[in-house]
Design a protein around this motif. Structure first.
Motif, PDB file in Angstrom:
ATOM      1  N   GLN A   1      16.504   3.177   0.371  1.00  0.00           N
ATOM      2  CA  GLN A   1      15.189   3.795   0.261  1.00  0.00           C
ATOM      3  C   GLN A   1      14.653   3.066   1.547  1.00  0.00           C
ATOM      4  N   ALA A   2      13.682   3.845   2.574  1.00  0.00           N
ATOM      5  CA  ALA A   2      13.094   3.215   3.149  1.00  0.00           C
ATOM      6  C   ALA A   2      11.606   3.848   3.469  1.00  0.00           C
ATOM      7  N   TYR A   3      10.651   3.000   4.125  1.00  0.00           N
ATOM      8  CA  TYR A   3       9.605   3.522   4.489  1.00  0.00           C
ATOM      9  C   TYR A   3       9.706   3.577   6.242  1.00  0.00           C
ATOM     10  N   VAL A   4       9.638   4.695   6.544  1.00  0.00           N
ATOM     11  CA  VAL A   4       9.835   5.076   8.190  1.00  0.00           C
ATOM     12  C   VAL A   4       8.446   5.089   8.943  1.00  0.00           C
ATOM     13  N   LEU A   5       8.253   4.377   9.941  1.00  0.00           N
ATOM     14  CA  LEU A   5       6.925   4.392  10.715  1.00  0.00           C
ATOM     15  C   LEU A   5       7.479   5.087  12.026  1.00  0.00           C
TER      16      LEU A   5
ATOM     17  N   ASP B   1      -0.908   3.485  16.896  1.00  0.00           N
ATOM     18  CA  ASP B   1       0.261   3.698  17.174  1.00  0.00           C
ATOM     19  C   ASP B   1       1.358   4.461  16.453  1.00  0.00           C
ATOM     20  N   VAL B   2       1.214   4.086  15.163  1.00  0.00           N
ATOM     21  CA  VAL B   2       1.977   4.868  14.115  1.00  0.00           C
ATOM     22  C   VAL B   2       1.546   6.310  13.902  1.00  0.00           C
ATOM     23  N   ASN B   3       2.487   7.084  14.357  1.00  0.00           N
ATOM     24  CA  ASN B   3       2.270   8.567  14.384  1.00  0.00           C
ATOM     25  C   ASN B   3       2.246   9.166  12.814  1.00  0.00           C
ATOM     26  N   THR B   4       3.435   8.846  12.218  1.00  0.00           N
ATOM     27  CA  THR B   4       3.597   9.424  10.727  1.00  0.00           C
ATOM     28  C   THR B   4       4.442   8.371  10.082  1.00  0.00           C
ATOM     29  N   ILE B   5       4.270   8.250   8.937  1.00  0.00           N
ATOM     30  CA  ILE B   5       4.886   7.514   7.981  1.00  0.00           C
ATOM     31  C   ILE B   5       5.500   8.470   6.689  1.00  0.00           C
ATOM     32  N   TYR B   6       6.778   8.098   6.484  1.00  0.00           N
ATOM     33  CA  TYR B   6       7.503   8.920   5.346  1.00  0.00           C
ATOM     34  C   TYR B   6       8.172   7.871   4.587  1.00  0.00           C
ATOM     35  N   TRP B   7       8.477   8.318   3.450  1.00  0.00           N
ATOM     36  CA  TRP B   7       9.593   7.459   2.330  1.00  0.00           C
ATOM     37  C   TRP B   7      10.914   8.372   2.551  1.00  0.00           C
ATOM     38  N   VAL B   8      11.912   7.675   2.411  1.00  0.00           N
ATOM     39  CA  VAL B   8      13.095   8.529   2.720  1.00  0.00           C
ATOM     40  C   VAL B   8      14.244   7.867   1.557  1.00  0.00           C
TER      41      VAL B   8
ATOM     42  N   VAL C   1       0.847  -1.310   0.051  1.00  0.00           N
ATOM     43  CA  VAL C   1       0.146  -0.019   0.158  1.00  0.00           C
ATOM     44  C   VAL C   1       0.925   1.361   0.112  1.00  0.00           C
ATOM     45  N   LEU C   2       1.845   1.269   0.916  1.00  0.00           N
ATOM     46  CA  LEU C   2       2.799   2.384   0.804  1.00  0.00           C
ATOM     47  C   LEU C   2       3.454   2.468  -0.525  1.00  0.00           C
ATOM     48  N   GLU C   3       4.081   1.378  -1.280  1.00  0.00           N
ATOM     49  CA  GLU C   3       4.582   1.578  -2.428  1.00  0.00           C
ATOM     50  C   GLU C   3       3.650   2.164  -3.395  1.00  0.00           C
ATOM     51  N   SER C   4       2.303   1.721  -3.629  1.00  0.00           N
ATOM     52  CA  SER C   4       1.293   2.573  -4.175  1.00  0.00           C
ATOM     53  C   SER C   4       1.140   3.819  -4.180  1.00  0.00           C
ATOM     54  N   THR C   5       1.158   4.121  -2.841  1.00  0.00           N
ATOM     55  CA  THR C   5       0.933   5.519  -2.491  1.00  0.00           C
ATOM     56  C   THR C   5       1.989   6.405  -2.871  1.00  0.00           C
ATOM     57  N   LEU C   6       3.349   5.864  -2.753  1.00  0.00           N
ATOM     58  CA  LEU C   6       4.298   6.596  -3.162  1.00  0.00           C
ATOM     59  C   LEU C   6       4.339   6.718  -4.657  1.00  0.00           C
ATOM     60  N   GLN C   7       4.220   5.726  -5.524  1.00  0.00           N
ATOM     61  CA  GLN C   7       3.956   6.131  -6.925  1.00  0.00           C
ATOM     62  C   GLN C   7       2.977   7.065  -7.165  1.00  0.00           C
ATOM     63  N   ASN C   8       1.780   7.190  -6.608  1.00  0.00           N
ATOM     64  CA  ASN C   8       0.745   7.877  -6.976  1.00  0.00           C
ATOM     65  C   ASN C   8       1.340   9.361  -6.452  1.00  0.00           C
ATOM     66  N   THR C   9       1.823   9.553  -5.396  1.00  0.00           N
ATOM     67  CA  THR C   9       2.261  10.875  -4.943  1.00  0.00           C
ATOM     68  C   THR C   9       3.281  11.364  -6.033  1.00  0.00           C
ATOM     69  N   LEU C  10       4.387  10.574  -6.509  1.00  0.00           N
ATOM     70  CA  LEU C  10       5.456  10.871  -7.621  1.00  0.00           C
ATOM     71  C   LEU C  10       4.707  11.337  -8.596  1.00  0.00           C
TER      72      LEU C  10
ATOM     73  N   ILE D   1       9.339  12.049   1.680  1.00  0.00           N
ATOM     74  CA  ILE D   1       8.093  12.358   1.201  1.00  0.00           C
ATOM     75  C   ILE D   1       7.189  11.724   2.515  1.00  0.00           C
ATOM     76  N   GLU D   2       6.337  12.615   2.978  1.00  0.00           N
ATOM     77  CA  GLU D   2       5.101  12.062   4.040  1.00  0.00           C
ATOM     78  C   GLU D   2       4.222  11.434   3.112  1.00  0.00           C
ATOM     79  N   LEU D   3       3.776  10.275   3.679  1.00  0.00           N
ATOM     80  CA  LEU D   3       2.847   9.547   2.971  1.00  0.00           C
ATOM     81  C   LEU D   3       1.521   9.292   4.104  1.00  0.00           C
ATOM     82  N   LYS D   4       0.463   9.211   3.354  1.00  0.00           N
ATOM     83  CA  LYS D   4      -0.727   8.723   4.262  1.00  0.00           C
ATOM     84  C   LYS D   4      -0.724   7.516   4.869  1.00  0.00           C
ATOM     85  N   LYS D   5      -1.099   7.359   6.247  1.00  0.00           N
ATOM     86  CA  LYS D   5      -1.198   6.272   7.055  1.00  0.00           C
ATOM     87  C   LYS D   5      -2.304   5.364   6.218  1.00  0.00           C
TER      88      LYS D   5
END
Length: 183
Positions: free
Chosen positions: A101-105, A87-94, A55-64, A76-80
């Motif tokens: 590259q990483a998805y950070v929770l 418990d997950v406050n924010t999610i971002y790709w870096v 889901v995060l990969e798809s969200t990132l591709q749509n954002t790009l 890039i901050e991503l929608k959770k």
């Protein structure tokens, strides 16, 4: 004399009860406490976390696709995804240098600005440790050789050369790492 001992005992019990919050703040604000919380969170939510990567990969591709300017950014901050626990406050790709590259929770923070620490998990796309503090300098993350650790874990650290900022990361599963950033 018995009354005096009883009053002293009650006083000590009250003092102990009042000190529990301060002791727990010390533990949960510590590196050990934060990393323990992140590992525990991963263990209890691993299936949902694994499912969220697609889901995060798809969200990132749509954002790009929607905002091609972001192709040049390293953050890039991503929608959770709704499948992840609250418990997950924010999610971002870096982009952590090169192809890393990483998805950070982000799971939490502790302290008062400017002395803060942040902790959480990240999914490393290339299964390599990422330095989330200096994303353009991943070579500054050094593996710890002489650290007391479980035999199956891998630990990396980074320390700012002229300052007190630091970064700690530990592999907890293939592609998954805990992290703690301190400022």
């Amino acid at each position: 004399m018995k009354k005096r001992k009883k009053v002293l005992l009650i006083f000590l019990i009250v003092l102990l009860i009042l000190s529990i919050p301060f002791l727990s703040i010390g533990y949960f604000g510590s590196q050990t406490g934060q990393l323990h919380k992140a590992k525990h969170f991963f263990k209890n939510n691993q299936p949902a976390l694994e499912d969220s990567i697609d889901v995060l990969e798809s969200t990132l591709q749509n954002t790009l696709t929607e905002d091609p300017v972001n192709n040049k950014e390293n953050y890039i901050e991503l929608k959770k995804p709704p499948t992840l626990p609250s418990d997950v406050n924010t999610i971002y790709w870096v982009r952590a240098g090169g192809d890393d590259q990483a998805y950070v929770l982000s799971l939490g923070a502790f302290g008062i600005v400017p002395s803060m620490s942040y902790y959480g998990l990240y999914y490393s796309i290339n299964d390599t440790p990422c330095n989330l503090m200096e994303t353009q300098a991943p070579e500054n993350v050094k593996q710890q050789e002489n650290t007391l650790k479980p035999s199956d874990s891998e630990i990396w650290t980074w320390q700012e050369s002229k300052g007190d900022n630091s970064f700690y990361t530990e592999r907890i599963a293939p592609h998954w790492f805990t992290y703690r950033q301190t400022f």
